[in-house]
Write a protein that holds these residues in place. Structure first.
Motif: not given
Length: 128
Positions: A71-80
């Motif tokens: 979910f850390t990778v996921n939030i980085l992806f969806w934020s940009i």
């Protein structure tokens, strides 16, 4: 507390049906942030109250590590994802690989957790 977390998950999960694509990015990021905070809360609880068993030998630790990583990778992806930076540099292929490998790591950590669970169950059965 568990009832509250369950209800929060249900509301966050089924609310996606009624959102448009721009709101889905925010929704997924918010859900990812919730999972990250819960994982960090559980990890800090484990570190503040040490037990007699090593933390890395418990299945919950590996599940928590998988959730925290994914979910850390996921939030980085969806934020940009919907920004100009993403479309300008055509990063969709790069991010699809990043998400693919983060899924591989996530499911590998779940496999480790299940493996520890099986070992613990076998040890309990042999003691009886």
């Amino acid at each position: 507390c568990a009832m509250f977390l369950g209800l929060t998950f249900i509301v966050l999960r089924y609310e996606l049906i009624f959102l448009n694509s721009a709101e889905i990015d925010v929704h997924i990021s918010a859900r990812s942030l919730l999972y990250i905070m819960l994982s960090l809360l559980l990890l800090s609880n484990w570190l503040s109250t040490p037990g007699n068993l090593s933390i890395t030998q418990t299945p919950a630790f590996w599940m928590n590590a998988g959730m925290l990583f994914f979910f850390t990778v996921n939030i980085l992806f969806w934020s940009i994802y919907s920004t100009e930076f993403f479309t300008q540099y055509k990063l969709s292929k790069v991010f699809s690989y990043v998400l693919y490998f983060s899924n591989l790591i996530f499911y590998s950590l779940i496999f480790i957790a299940l493996n520890y669970e099986v070992k613990i169950n076998r040890n309990e059965q042999t003691r009886r």
